[in-house]
Design a protein around this motif. Structure first.
Motif, PDB file in Angstrom:
ATOM      1  N   ALA A 194      20.148  22.058 -40.566  1.00 44.73           N
ATOM      2  CA  ALA A 194      19.109  21.351 -41.303  1.00 44.73           C
ATOM      3  C   ALA A 194      17.907  22.260 -41.502  1.00 44.73           C
ATOM      4  O   ALA A 194      17.690  23.214 -40.760  1.00 44.73           O
ATOM      5  CB  ALA A 194      18.690  20.100 -40.546  1.00 44.73           C
ATOM      6  N   ALA A 195      17.159  21.946 -42.542  1.00 50.71           N
ATOM      7  CA  ALA A 195      15.929  22.666 -42.808  1.00 50.71           C
ATOM      8  C   ALA A 195      14.756  21.824 -42.322  1.00 50.71           C
ATOM      9  O   ALA A 195      14.893  20.615 -42.168  1.00 50.71           O
ATOM     10  CB  ALA A 195      15.813  22.919 -44.306  1.00 50.71           C
ATOM     11  N   PRO A 196      13.614  22.450 -42.059  1.00 49.50           N
ATOM     12  CA  PRO A 196      12.463  21.658 -41.613  1.00 49.50           C
ATOM     13  C   PRO A 196      12.126  20.524 -42.578  1.00 49.50           C
ATOM     14  O   PRO A 196      11.704  19.455 -42.163  1.00 49.50           O
ATOM     15  CB  PRO A 196      11.339  22.692 -41.551  1.00 49.50           C
ATOM     16  CG  PRO A 196      12.021  23.986 -41.341  1.00 49.50           C
ATOM     17  CD  PRO A 196      13.334  23.886 -42.037  1.00 49.50           C
ATOM     18  N   SER A 197      12.360  20.750 -43.877  1.00 49.30           N
ATOM     19  CA  SER A 197      12.033  19.692 -44.829  1.00 49.30           C
ATOM     20  C   SER A 197      12.932  18.475 -44.639  1.00 49.30           C
ATOM     21  O   SER A 197      12.589  17.376 -45.044  1.00 49.30           O
ATOM     22  CB  SER A 197      12.178  20.221 -46.261  1.00 49.30           C
ATOM     23  OG  SER A 197      13.523  20.511 -46.523  1.00 49.30           O
ATOM     24  N   ASP A 198      14.083  18.678 -44.039  1.00 50.17           N
ATOM     25  CA  ASP A 198      14.966  17.541 -43.787  1.00 50.17           C
ATOM     26  C   ASP A 198      14.334  16.547 -42.831  1.00 50.17           C
ATOM     27  O   ASP A 198      14.626  15.349 -42.883  1.00 50.17           O
ATOM     28  CB  ASP A 198      16.304  18.021 -43.226  1.00 50.17           C
ATOM     29  CG  ASP A 198      17.202  18.579 -44.309  1.00 50.17           C
ATOM     30  OD1 ASP A 198      17.213  17.978 -45.408  1.00 50.17           O
ATOM     31  OD2 ASP A 198      17.865  19.593 -44.076  1.00 50.17           O
ATOM     32  N   ILE A 199      13.474  17.050 -41.950  1.00 43.37           N
ATOM     33  CA  ILE A 199      12.797  16.135 -41.020  1.00 43.37           C
ATOM     34  C   ILE A 199      11.880  15.201 -41.809  1.00 43.37           C
ATOM     35  O   ILE A 199      11.804  14.001 -41.550  1.00 43.37           O
ATOM     36  CB  ILE A 199      12.002  16.934 -39.964  1.00 43.37           C
ATOM     37  CG1 ILE A 199      12.913  17.917 -39.231  1.00 43.37           C
ATOM     38  CG2 ILE A 199      11.315  15.996 -38.986  1.00 43.37           C
ATOM     39  CD1 ILE A 199      14.037  17.283 -38.457  1.00 43.37           C
ATOM     40  N   ASP A 200      11.223  15.757 -42.823  1.00 45.26           N
ATOM     41  CA  ASP A 200      10.366  14.915 -43.662  1.00 45.26           C
ATOM     42  C   ASP A 200      11.210  13.909 -44.438  1.00 45.26           C
ATOM     43  O   ASP A 200      10.841  12.747 -44.578  1.00 45.26           O
ATOM     44  CB  ASP A 200       9.571  15.778 -44.649  1.00 45.26           C
ATOM     45  CG  ASP A 200       8.683  16.772 -43.924  1.00 45.26           C
ATOM     46  OD1 ASP A 200       8.130  16.378 -42.880  1.00 45.26           O
ATOM     47  OD2 ASP A 200       8.561  17.913 -44.388  1.00 45.26           O
ATOM     48  N   THR A 201      12.343  14.384 -44.935  1.00 44.80           N
ATOM     49  CA  THR A 201      13.229  13.457 -45.646  1.00 44.80           C
ATOM     50  C   THR A 201      13.650  12.332 -44.721  1.00 44.80           C
ATOM     51  O   THR A 201      13.632  11.161 -45.096  1.00 44.80           O
ATOM     52  CB  THR A 201      14.479  14.208 -46.151  1.00 44.80           C
ATOM     53  OG1 THR A 201      14.046  15.353 -46.873  1.00 44.80           O
ATOM     54  CG2 THR A 201      15.318  13.324 -47.041  1.00 44.80           C
ATOM     55  N   LEU A 202      14.018  12.713 -43.513  1.00 42.36           N
ATOM     56  CA  LEU A 202      14.453  11.734 -42.521  1.00 42.36           C
ATOM     57  C   LEU A 202      13.375  10.679 -42.318  1.00 42.36           C
ATOM     58  O   LEU A 202      13.636   9.472 -42.329  1.00 42.36           O
ATOM     59  CB  LEU A 202      14.760  12.462 -41.214  1.00 42.36           C
ATOM     60  CG  LEU A 202      15.392  11.662 -40.087  1.00 42.36           C
ATOM     61  CD1 LEU A 202      16.760  11.167 -40.517  1.00 42.36           C
ATOM     62  CD2 LEU A 202      15.516  12.527 -38.843  1.00 42.36           C
ATOM     63  N   ASP A 203      12.164  11.148 -42.176  1.00 43.60           N
ATOM     64  CA  ASP A 203      11.046  10.235 -41.975  1.00 43.60           C
ATOM     65  C   ASP A 203      10.892   9.332 -43.194  1.00 43.60           C
ATOM     66  O   ASP A 203      10.698   8.120 -43.067  1.00 43.60           O
ATOM     67  CB  ASP A 203       9.768  11.051 -41.742  1.00 43.60           C
ATOM     68  CG  ASP A 203       8.651  10.189 -41.199  1.00 43.60           C
ATOM     69  OD1 ASP A 203       8.946   9.322 -40.350  1.00 43.60           O
ATOM     70  OD2 ASP A 203       7.510  10.376 -41.636  1.00 43.60           O
ATOM     71  N   ALA A 204      10.999   9.922 -44.379  1.00 48.58           N
ATOM     72  CA  ALA A 204      10.827   9.140 -45.595  1.00 48.58           C
ATOM     73  C   ALA A 204      11.920   8.083 -45.715  1.00 48.58           C
ATOM     74  O   ALA A 204      11.666   6.946 -46.122  1.00 48.58           O
ATOM     75  CB  ALA A 204      10.859  10.061 -46.814  1.00 48.58           C
ATOM     76  N   CYS A 257      16.737   0.015 -36.886  1.00 50.17           N
ATOM     77  CA  CYS A 257      17.324   1.329 -37.123  1.00 50.17           C
ATOM     78  C   CYS A 257      16.295   2.345 -37.598  1.00 50.17           C
ATOM     79  O   CYS A 257      16.512   3.540 -37.474  1.00 50.17           O
ATOM     80  CB  CYS A 257      18.511   1.250 -38.069  1.00 50.17           C
ATOM     81  SG  CYS A 257      18.118   0.995 -39.775  1.00 50.17           S
ATOM     82  N   SER A 258      15.175   1.871 -38.150  1.00 49.96           N
ATOM     83  CA  SER A 258      14.216   2.863 -38.645  1.00 49.96           C
ATOM     84  C   SER A 258      13.171   3.224 -37.595  1.00 49.96           C
ATOM     85  O   SER A 258      12.646   4.331 -37.601  1.00 49.96           O
ATOM     86  CB  SER A 258      13.540   2.352 -39.912  1.00 49.96           C
ATOM     87  OG  SER A 258      12.888   1.125 -39.672  1.00 49.96           O
ATOM     88  N   TRP A 259      12.867   2.301 -36.700  1.00 57.24           N
ATOM     89  CA  TRP A 259      11.836   2.600 -35.700  1.00 57.24           C
ATOM     90  C   TRP A 259      12.157   3.793 -34.814  1.00 57.24           C
ATOM     91  O   TRP A 259      11.296   4.637 -34.565  1.00 57.24           O
ATOM     92  CB  TRP A 259      11.531   1.353 -34.864  1.00 57.24           C
ATOM     93  CG  TRP A 259      10.611   0.408 -35.562  1.00 57.24           C
ATOM     94  CD1 TRP A 259       9.948   0.649 -36.718  1.00 57.24           C
ATOM     95  CD2 TRP A 259      10.263  -0.921 -35.160  1.00 57.24           C
ATOM     96  NE1 TRP A 259       9.207  -0.447 -37.073  1.00 57.24           N
ATOM     97  CE2 TRP A 259       9.367  -1.428 -36.134  1.00 57.24           C
ATOM     98  CE3 TRP A 259      10.606  -1.730 -34.074  1.00 57.24           C
ATOM     99  CZ2 TRP A 259       8.824  -2.705 -36.055  1.00 57.24           C
ATOM    100  CZ3 TRP A 259      10.057  -3.002 -33.986  1.00 57.24           C
ATOM    101  CH2 TRP A 259       9.175  -3.478 -34.972  1.00 57.24           C
ATOM    102  N   PRO A 260      13.400   3.867 -34.277  1.00 58.21           N
ATOM    103  CA  PRO A 260      13.673   5.052 -33.453  1.00 58.21           C
ATOM    104  C   PRO A 260      13.391   6.343 -34.211  1.00 58.21           C
ATOM    105  O   PRO A 260      12.691   7.227 -33.729  1.00 58.21           O
ATOM    106  CB  PRO A 260      15.164   4.925 -33.135  1.00 58.21           C
ATOM    107  CG  PRO A 260      15.479   3.491 -33.309  1.00 58.21           C
ATOM    108  CD  PRO A 260      14.563   2.986 -34.361  1.00 58.21           C
ATOM    109  N   THR A 261      13.913   6.423 -35.444  1.00 54.95           N
ATOM    110  CA  THR A 261      13.709   7.639 -36.217  1.00 54.95           C
ATOM    111  C   THR A 261      12.226   7.891 -36.449  1.00 54.95           C
ATOM    112  O   THR A 261      11.717   8.995 -36.246  1.00 54.95           O
ATOM    113  CB  THR A 261      14.454   7.519 -37.553  1.00 54.95           C
ATOM    114  OG1 THR A 261      15.827   7.300 -37.283  1.00 54.95           O
ATOM    115  CG2 THR A 261      14.285   8.770 -38.378  1.00 54.95           C
ATOM    116  N   GLU A 262      11.534   6.840 -36.890  1.00 52.40           N
ATOM    117  CA  GLU A 262      10.109   7.007 -37.161  1.00 52.40           C
ATOM    118  C   GLU A 262       9.373   7.497 -35.922  1.00 52.40           C
ATOM    119  O   GLU A 262       8.573   8.438 -35.971  1.00 52.40           O
ATOM    120  CB  GLU A 262       9.500   5.674 -37.611  1.00 52.40           C
ATOM    121  CG  GLU A 262       9.742   5.357 -39.067  1.00 52.40           C
ATOM    122  CD  GLU A 262       9.207   3.986 -39.425  1.00 52.40           C
ATOM    123  OE1 GLU A 262       8.208   3.556 -38.803  1.00 52.40           O
ATOM    124  OE2 GLU A 262       9.780   3.344 -40.314  1.00 52.40           O
ATOM    125  N   SER A 263       9.662   6.826 -34.784  1.00 46.87           N
ATOM    126  CA  SER A 263       8.888   7.177 -33.593  1.00 46.87           C
ATOM    127  C   SER A 263       9.300   8.536 -33.039  1.00 46.87           C
ATOM    128  O   SER A 263       8.457   9.304 -32.588  1.00 46.87           O
ATOM    129  CB  SER A 263       9.045   6.084 -32.529  1.00 46.87           C
ATOM    130  OG  SER A 263      10.401   5.965 -32.178  1.00 46.87           O
TER     131      SER A 263
END
Lengths: 163, 176, 359, 573, 466
Positions: E398-408, E425-431
């Motif tokens: 993964a690229a660092p930008s994927d983390i932003d995508t994940l968050d989005a 399902c979104s809270w774990p990822t968000e947090s």
């Protein structure tokens, strides 16, 4: 597919638990059929639909939704290994590996649609299951209806089912 | 949006236009002399000399259909070129690829694909609009024929002109 | 009946019109194409014959062989008549042009009239009928517009054209073109007053009105012959092809010929009036009077000189065409009526004053 | 629909994008927004079906008046009597929620736009994006909303979920599961409207797949409606599939003529070829549906059997002649007959105008033998009616028939006895559809026959004229419930085809002189003058949805059930 | 009460307050009705049927017991939502579909003390007027289902179920309904759909609030196993007395299930808010493994937002600003909510610094991708997308930008779904991204940022090469 009278009687009894709607009995009927036949075949779906006066698709919809129902035959002993966080932290991946090795099961063909891998001899089959709700005692697994906690050694576990 | 162009205010001698006329005559005379003296040569003596080697990369010649490197039709008969074609030179009749076909996965292909080269204005919009990169303007520019019917390029002719075009086409991807 | 006169006249007519003017027309078309090509950095017709010299033949052949098509909606008689009416006046006018001094004792002019310029204008203006008729008979809108435009254009510029040469007539005191040329041969060309009588203060002073005359005359000739920048009767961008839109094959060719013939005659007139006609500069080889004998080779040189000058003017026509853009119609009318007409009148007065005061 | 006689509905004030409007209580938010011109994008919502709220495309920002805490003063109303609105941070779906007093809706806020953009992105990640192949392209909601609300690019770098493609789920329908967005409209349609629940979802999560049960088929007579309501190209019609891109289709409003129901349709045609018929919503006739039988009953329009020129029987069989000659030949032959020697067999497929001209013709020919050919089939419990003539009511009214088909027996008898010597047959194939035999017809002196297609009756006719089919003519028809509806011309008939009223007008003219009819409007005008029911009407007054004209006790089963569901508030209707 | 003896090695921690778990791991205890009756079983039921149903509801309201299933909604208030003019039958469903990873309390109640649950249910049914109740038990508890069925039969026999319970005119039937392994059946409307025999697609609310339109569109109360067990004790102690347990607004006891990287994972029944997270981990569970530090704690089941080990929380408590360390957080509903997480179902998962954060997140995402029902768009598409991205993060692709995508993607799901699964399902990822962005970015490869990593293209190219 032949449904034994005894089983049908049990199913009929189960259906009485739902006086308002027969349809509610889909899960119990399917459980009974799976318990008896080991999995839910296409005929079983149709049989259940007839029994509950439903369109077969409505039964199929339910069967395919739940991971608890299998549409292909598992081994005589079906092992479910919990892969969710607590058990994974306790080593369920390693457990799965050692179980596969011990029971001679090849999981390379496992996909989303075919989560179950059956061993060559058909005695054991195995799949990953989501949380089995015993997170404090991981890694855990179920062999058919038997529950096993803190499984350390695959061989010890399997030996109970080797007859 | 309309833009108001301010006319320049001309001096009185400019208003006579004579200086401008002489200037213009001077320019044309210079060109005349230069050409007569053979200093400039742009024109090519067509049938003897041809442009073929000098055609620019994106020369817009006859539009044609291309296959990929495995001789598979790229065109899926989406009819967007038919839609966009300003002179309505393109006519497509789509068909379903039969299920037993090797390439049935794509489902659709052109049954008939005609480009009326009498109508075609070589604008290249078909190439631009094509989502499958199936139609290209090739470098053929001397399209001739002795009847109107001959000037209508059918699918076979279009593939003859077009040839292959290498490049990945996702629609054939069996994993997709 | 003076059979000799008839014979000589016929020879002169046939020789001039069919052996000189018409080929010249054909080759001016070729020249037009080649020159325009050169100006535009192109090649032009170069395939038929050496340097495309046979191109006019090919064109002519094509015109002759093409189907002579008459659209169904035209007024047939007039439609057929129009090309002829354009062609004939153009050719008629060459009757009074002195294209040489004398050859074997014979004056090199078909009809040595004493009202030369008047004859030219009278006949030349008839060609507008051909155009108007073509425009009307074609029974379609673009030719109609072309015809109408042509009429008003002709009328507008005829006046300044006529007025522009009045100063010359005043200076030379004759309407016989032969005499005008003879005068220029001896006393300096109108636009080159550098020998003979014109080497005087009055002579130099008169150069001013003559130059003004020349500008007006040339411009008006452009307008009269429908050449760019005054080709509004047929301007392609607005009227497709103007009055000859509906014409094809030889009928179209007649319009074409008529137009170029008119241009050649116009050039001839300009040469005659302003550039000393067949005479050479500085009075070389000039005969003493119109009645004087001229050796035959002098005569030949004079004929050559005349056509050389004509060719030069034609080239100028072509040069102008490929340099200047077309006028707008209102600009054209304004130029004719508001400027040239007034200037021409003033020019006459100016000439008169010079002639009277500076003696 | 008129609300007269119903109890007054309570109206509530709702603020939509800053402006206050009033709506009847119980109005869905999405409908309220639509009524004030704020279209809320949606996939799963369909006014004729229940709302599961699963596509999440219609998320909007909603607010209610603040609820005062105990001890707090209630909020104050502004000068227009509206309470302030406290906006809920979580978006709500507009399709299933109803308006409430003093509610606020924002369809244009940042949150709403973010929701739409988010849903669009998520819908598209596993969508195959094969628009060039997909038949839905051009009328695909996914495309439309993607342009309107999508963010233009994809951040999806993974592999898409693979699902079955090109699945044969029924004789008329093809399924592409990868394109499916799981809106469940088709499932709900088959469950709720068509009562043929064969569709369902299997598997779950991202892998959910729409399917029919193995061994079953989506084959009911209303199956193609699922194609209409599918917002994407997951369900496509085998018949229309890959025939023509929808953006080329010219759409004309008309009515279906395959049975007496008169379902409102849209005819999609290009360059005088009809490609498809789709239902057009009319809550008094067909709701938003039509049967497959009617929908697919148009292919004969493009058939090679179409008659294209007037034909007159000559020495060597039928010969092509000019229209004038054909009419003259017919007029000559008919003019030689005495009163009641001619029988006129019109058709229940003719428009009122054509029937009216037929009536004129009958009176000019002085004949009492006038009838139509009755046509019936099995009715289903939805839309398809037993009467397969689209205009039986019109024929009854205009021709004054009591029992269509009654006079046919007399005509046959008259023919057998030789009393009837000539026959004018308008748009009916007597041999195939009315049981006449070729011998019977052969005995007659003269037969004039108009029909769109070559047929056995035409073989026996002396003058055969190409009459326009339903998509090629204008006019009006009266359906079984007595509703006067309008046909519009979508295509020009092949060759020299003419509308029957034109043919009959010319014939009347040739028989008896001018009649002042130049346009279909003229026919209607004269008809309105002669038949009381049409008084005050014109073709344009009929409008796209028709007008009730006759009282009948015909009920439309599908509509009855739909109204019941509307009354219960299950669907919007 | 006589001192209760527990099995060796399974004695409760002194800080515990055993009420529900009183009989769990007790020496000489078995799940039979006789044992239960011997300890005063069904006394409260007898007491209840003599009371006014409304009075019971009032007691429960007074007790302020909050739902132990995850949302923490006061049970009494929930019961009160049944429309007052209701004429339809009322149903009660016990939600024993305990599927929240990290939670395992129900297993012990059902296996060891089923009658406690049945008694609680019977009381609750009486209170809400239900004549038919179901225990929706998860498929993974086959033994539990058998025990419950046996217990129900016993209770029937003794007249605690069936017609005319304890001499009153109160009739009640309880049936056990086994699920089939779907997490979504823990969502009450999904559970109801499942019980109706359909796919457990959660219903939209409004209009389908279970208390008004639940099972068979009748008023239905869905309560967690633990919640229903509390009912018995509330009646026993009286609502006001019960409310004294725990802290105000966070009353009673609750069972904490601790798993993960602690020495002794297990279950502890404590008074709500009386024990801090630090005490639970260090004291009750014997601390972390040697040499380890807390990296993260998920305090309320896997869908709760994660807390970072070295985090401090500024919250308002009693009108005062307090700063809390992770270890100081009291285990109650309100404080955990104020700290940006939730008490949820009481499943505490401890993650020490030996774990890879991306691996943990991937495991959680895989769970939710597997369990998403697929009804509504954001969760259906988003859950799998998140899993696929974390798959790549774990694989180092993964690229660092994927983390932003994940968050989005997570934020595209959060709050936009039909049911609370979207948040789950979104809270774990968000947090995780909020608190462990650096750790996640560290396992990415910045070189891949520019390259479009599209496996389809790669696969297609490979396919063409064949």
């Amino acid at each position: 597919m032949e449904v034994p009278a005894e089983l049908e009687k049990e199913i009929d009894e189960r259906i009485t638990h739902y006086p308002v709607s027969k349809r509610s009995a889909v899960l119990p009927v399917l459980h009974a059929l799976q318990h008896h036949f080991g999995y839910i075949s296409e005929e079983a779906v149709e049989w259940a639909a007839r029994k509950l006066e439903l369109e077969p698709i409505k039964v199929l919809e339910v069967v395919t939704f739940y991971p608890g129902f299998r549409q292909s035959a598992p081994g005589k002993y079906h092992i479910r290994v919990c892969r969710t966080l607590s058990c994974a932290m306790a080593g369920s991946a390693e457990l799965m590996e050692s179980l596969c090795k011990a029971a001679k099961i090849d999981r390379s063909g496992v996909t989303h649609h075919h989560p179950i891998a059956v061993g060559e001899d058909g005695r054991f089959s195995i799949e990953f299951a989501e949380c089995l709700a015993s997170c404090g005692t991981g890694p855990v697994c179920m062999v058919n209806d038997d529950f096993h906690e803190k499984v350390e050694d695959a061989e010890t576990l399997l030996s109970k089912y080797r007859d | 949006m309309a833009i108001v162009v301010k006319r320049p205010k001309l001096k009185w001698w400019e208003q006579l236009y004579l200086p401008a006329i002489f200037k213009g005559l001077g320019i044309t005379l210079r060109h005349f002399i230069a050409t007569v003296r053979g200093k400039k040569k742009v024109t090519m003596q067509y049938p003897e000399e041809k442009w073929n080697d000098h055609l620019p990369e994106h020369y817009r010649g006859a539009p044609a259909l291309v296959t990929d490197e495995q001789d598979r039709e790229r065109c899926v008969a989406c009819q967007l070129c038919e839609f966009i074609c300003p002179p309505r030179a393109i006519t497509i009749k789509p068909e379903e690829i039969p299920n037993d076909d090797k390439w049935a996965k794509v489902e659709k292909r052109p049954k008939e694909f005609d480009i009326d080269m009498i109508r075609c204005i070589y604008c290249g919009l078909c190439e631009e609009v094509c989502p499958e990169q199936a139609i290209y303007l090739r470098k053929d520019y001397s399209i001739t024929g002795t009847s109107r019917a001959e000037m209508v390029h059918d699918k076979k002719r279009l593939y003859e002109i077009g040839g292959k075009r290498v490049g990945l086409v996702n629609k054939w991807n069996e994993l997709k | 009946m003076d059979w000799t006169f008839l014979l000589i006249s016929t020879i002169k007519i046939v020789g001039l019109v069919f052996l000189v003017i018409l080929p010249m027309v054909a080759y001016s078309v070729w020249a037009e194409r080649r020159v325009s090509a050169a100006i535009q950095d192109r090649v032009g017709p170069n395939r038929v014959g050496i340097a495309g010299l046979l191109q006019p033949m090919a064109d002519g052949l094509k015109f002759i062989l093409k189907e002579d098509f008459t659209p169904s909606h035209v007024r047939k008689t007039y439609y057929w008549m129009a090309p002829a009416l354009t062609m004939i006046p153009s050719l008629l006018t060459c009757a009074v042009l002195p294209f040489g001094s004398r050859l074997f004792g014979e004056k090199m002019v078909i009809a040595d009239l004493d009202v030369g310029p008047l004859f030219v204008f009278a006949i030349a203006s008839l060609s507008v009928y051909g155009i108007v008729l073509a425009g009307w008979a074609s029974n379609s809108k673009y030719p109609f517009f072309g015809g109408v435009r042509s009429t008003s254009q002709m009328i507008s510029y005829e006046i300044s054209l006529g007025l522009s040469i009045v100063p010359l007539l005043m200076i030379y005191g004759t309407l016989n073109l032969g005499e005008i040329v003879q005068n220029q041969a001896v006393n300096g060309w109108a636009l080159l007053p550098l020998w003979g009588e014109s080497l005087s203060f009055q002579g130099f002073l008169l150069a001013i009105p003559i130059f003004i005359s020349f500008v007006i005359f040339m411009t008006s000739i452009f307008a009269e012959t429908n050449r760019l920048p005054f080709d509004l009767p047929e301007c392609e961008t607005e009227l497709v092809a103007g009055y000859h839109t509906e014409y094809s094959s030889m009928k179209f060719a007649l319009f074409f010929l008529g137009e170029y013939a008119a241009m050649i005659i116009g050039s001839g007139l300009a040469v005659t009036l302003f550039f000393g006609g067949w005479s050479l500069p500085f009075g070389w080889l000039a005969p003493e009077s119109t009645a004087a004998e001229v050796p035959w080779w002098h005569g030949m040189i004079h004929i050559g000189t005349f056509f050389a000058k004509v060719v030069a003017i034609i080239l100028f026509f072509i040069w102008i065409r490929w340099s200047l853009p077309r006028f707008r119609y209102d600009q054209l009318m304004r130029l004719g009526w508001v400027f040239f007409f007034e200037i021409a009148v003033a020019n006459v007065i100016l000439t008169a004053i010079i002639l009277m005061v500076v003696k | 629909m008129s609300d007269e006689g119903k109890p007054a509905v309570e109206m509530v004030d709702v603020q939509i994008d800053g402006e206050w409007h009033q709506f009847p209580k119980g109005t869905r938010m999405i409908e309220a927004c639509r009524q004030v011109g704020k279209e809320v994008p949606h996939y799963c919502y369909h006014p004729k079906l229940t709302s599961p709220g699963n596509c999440r495309m219609c998320l909007v920002e909603m607010g209610m008046p603040p609820r005062p805490r105990p001890g707090e003063d209630p909020p104050e109303k502004d000068e227009n009597g509206h309470l302030p609105i406290s906006w809920i941070p979580r978006p709500v779906i507009a399709c299933a929620n109803t308006v409430a007093p003093n509610m606020g809706i924002r369809t244009d806020s940042d949150l709403t736009h973010a929701c739409r953009q988010g849903v669009m992105e998520l819908l598209l990640i596993n969508h195959p994006l094969d628009c060039p192949i997909c038949d839905q392209a051009g009328e695909c909601r996914l495309q439309e909303f993607s342009v309107e609300h999508g963010n233009g690019g994809s951040r999806f770098r993974e592999q898409k979920v693979k699902k079955p493609k090109n699945v044969d789920i029924g004789p008329r329908i093809r399924l592409d599961d990868e394109r499916c967005i799981m809106c469940s409209r088709c499932i709900r349609f088959t469950d709720e409207v068509a009562d043929d629940p064969v569709l369902g979802f299997t598997d779950r999560g991202s892998h959910t797949v729409l399917t029919v049960h193995p061994g079953q088929q989506l084959a009911n007579n209303y199956s193609l409606n699922t194609v209409d309501i599918c917002p994407v190209g997951a369900l496509t019609s085998n018949d229309f599939r890959f025939q023509m891109r929808v953006w080329f289709l010219k759409e004309d409003k008309s009515i279906c003529t395959s049975c007496g129901r008169g379902c409102n349709i849209t005819i999609g045609s290009r360059e005088d070829e009809v490609y498809r018929l789709t239902p057009r919503e009319n809550n008094e006739v067909n709701s938003a549906w039509m049967c497959d039988h009617g929908r697919l009953n148009f292919h004969y329009l493009n058939s090679e059997m179409r008659l294209t020129d007037p034909l007159v029987r000559g020495a060597e069989g039928h010969e092509t002649v000019a229209w004038g000659d054909a009419i003259q030949a017919a007029a000559d032959a008919l003019g030689r007959c005495e009163a009641n020697e001619i029988a006129l067999i019109a058709s229940g497929r003719l428009t009122n105008e054509e029937l009216f001209m037929a009536r004129r013709l009958a009176s000019v020919m002085k004949t009492e033998f006038v009838d139509i050919v009755p046509r019936s089939g099995e009715a289903d419990d939805y839309l398809l009616a037993a009467d397969r003539n689209p205009n039986t009511n019109g024929a009854k009214l205009v021709l004054g028939l009591d029992e269509p088909g009654q006079a046919l027996k007399d005509i046959r008898e008259g023919m057998a006895q030789g009393r009837i010597k000539a026959l004018v047959v308008l748009q009916e194939n007597l041999i195939d559809d009315a049981g006449f035999t070729a011998e019977e017809l052969g005995k007659l002196d003269f037969i004039l026959h108009t029909y769109p297609l070559a047929n056995p009756t035409a073989e026996t006719a002396d003058v055969v004229l190409p009459g326009a089919a339903f998509s090629e003519k204008r006019g009006s028809m009266i359906n079984l419930t007595g509703r006067l509806q309008r046909l519009n011309r979508a295509t020009d008939g092949p060759g020299q085809t003419r509308e029957v009223w034109e043919i009959v007008r010319d014939l009347i003219q040739a028989l008896g002189g001018g009649n002042g009819i130049y346009l279909i409007e003229d026919v209607f005008k004269q008809m309105a003058g002669e038949i009381a029911e049409f008084e005050g009407l014109t073709l344009s007054k009929i409008g796209d949805l028709g007008v009730p004209l006759l009282e009948t006790d015909e009920k439309i089963p599908l509509l009855e059930r739909e109204r019941e569901r509307v009354a219960k508030g299950i669907i919007v209707g | 009460m006589a001192a209760i003896k527990y099995l060796a090695g399974k004695e409760p921690h002194p800080n515990e307050h055993r009420m529900i778990f009183r009989n769990v791991d007790r020496e000489g205890w078995d799940p039979s009705i006789d044992t239960y009756l011997g300890e005063g079983g069904y006394e409260q039921l007898k007491k209840a049927v003599a009371m006014e149903p409304q009075a019971i509801t009032d007691e429960v309201k007074k007790a302020g017991v909050r739902g132990r299933g995850g949302a923490g909604f006061p049970a009494g208030v929930k019961w009160g939502f049944i429309p007052p003019n209701n004429t339809k039958p009322v149903y009660l469903i016990c939600n024993a579909d305990e599927s929240e990873p990290g939670t395992f309390k129900d297993r012990y109640i059902i296996h060891q003390d089923p009658h406690q649950l049945i008694e609680g249910m019977a009381i609750a049914c009486f209170a809400v007027g239900a004549k038919l109740a179901y225990i929706y038990i998860r498929e993974e508890f086959p033994e539990g289902a058998a025990i419950l069925e046996k217990a129900i039969a016993e209770a029937h026999e003794k007249g605690f179920l069936g017609k005319g319970i304890c001499g009153s005119d109160f009739d009640l039937e309880i049936y056990v309904h086994r699920g089939a392994g779907a997490y979504i059946c823990g969502e009450e409307t999904g559970l109801i759909e499942s019980l109706e025999g359909k796919r457990p697609y959660p219903r939209i609310k409004p209009p389908y609030f279970p208390a008004a339109m639940g099972l068979y569109l009748c008023p239905t109360i869905v309560n967690n196993v633990e919640t229903l067990c509390h009912v018995k004790h509330i009646l026993d102690m009286g609502g006001e007395e019960y409310a004294k347990l725990g802290t105000p607004n966070n009353t009673g006891t609750r069972i904490l299930c601790v798993s993960g990287d602690v020495q002794k994972p297990g279950y502890f029944e404590v008074q709500v808010g009386k024990v801090t997270l630090g005490e639970v981990i260090n004291d009750m569970c014997g601390g972390l493994k040697p040499g380890r530090k807390i990296q993260a704690v998920i305090p309320g089941g896997s869908s709760a937002k994660v807390l970072r080990g070295d985090e401090t929380f500024k919250i308002k408590k009693g009108g005062e600003d307090v700063e809390l360390k992770l270890e100081d957080i009291p285990m109650d509903f309100d404080t955990l909510a104020a700290c940006g997480s939730m008490a949820g179902s009481g499943g505490v998962i401890v993650i020490d610094d030996s774990r890879s954060i991306s691996w943990v997140l991937n495991n959680i995402n895989a769970f939710y991708a597997h369990e998403s029902c697929g009804q509504c768009t954001p969760c259906r598409e988003g859950s799998l997308w998140m899993k696929k991205i974390t798959d790549r993060v774990v694989a180092g692709k993964a690229a660092p930008s994927d983390i932003d995508t994940l968050d989005a993607v997570a934020r595209n799901i959060d709050g936009r779904t039909i049911c609370a699964f979207g948040e789950a399902c979104s809270w774990p990822t968000e947090s995780f991204i909020q608190k462990f962005r650096d750790e996640l970015v560290a396992s990415t490869n910045p070189d891949l940022d520019e390259a479009i990593v599209n496996p389809e293209t790669e696969l297609a190219a490979a396919h063409l090469a064949r």
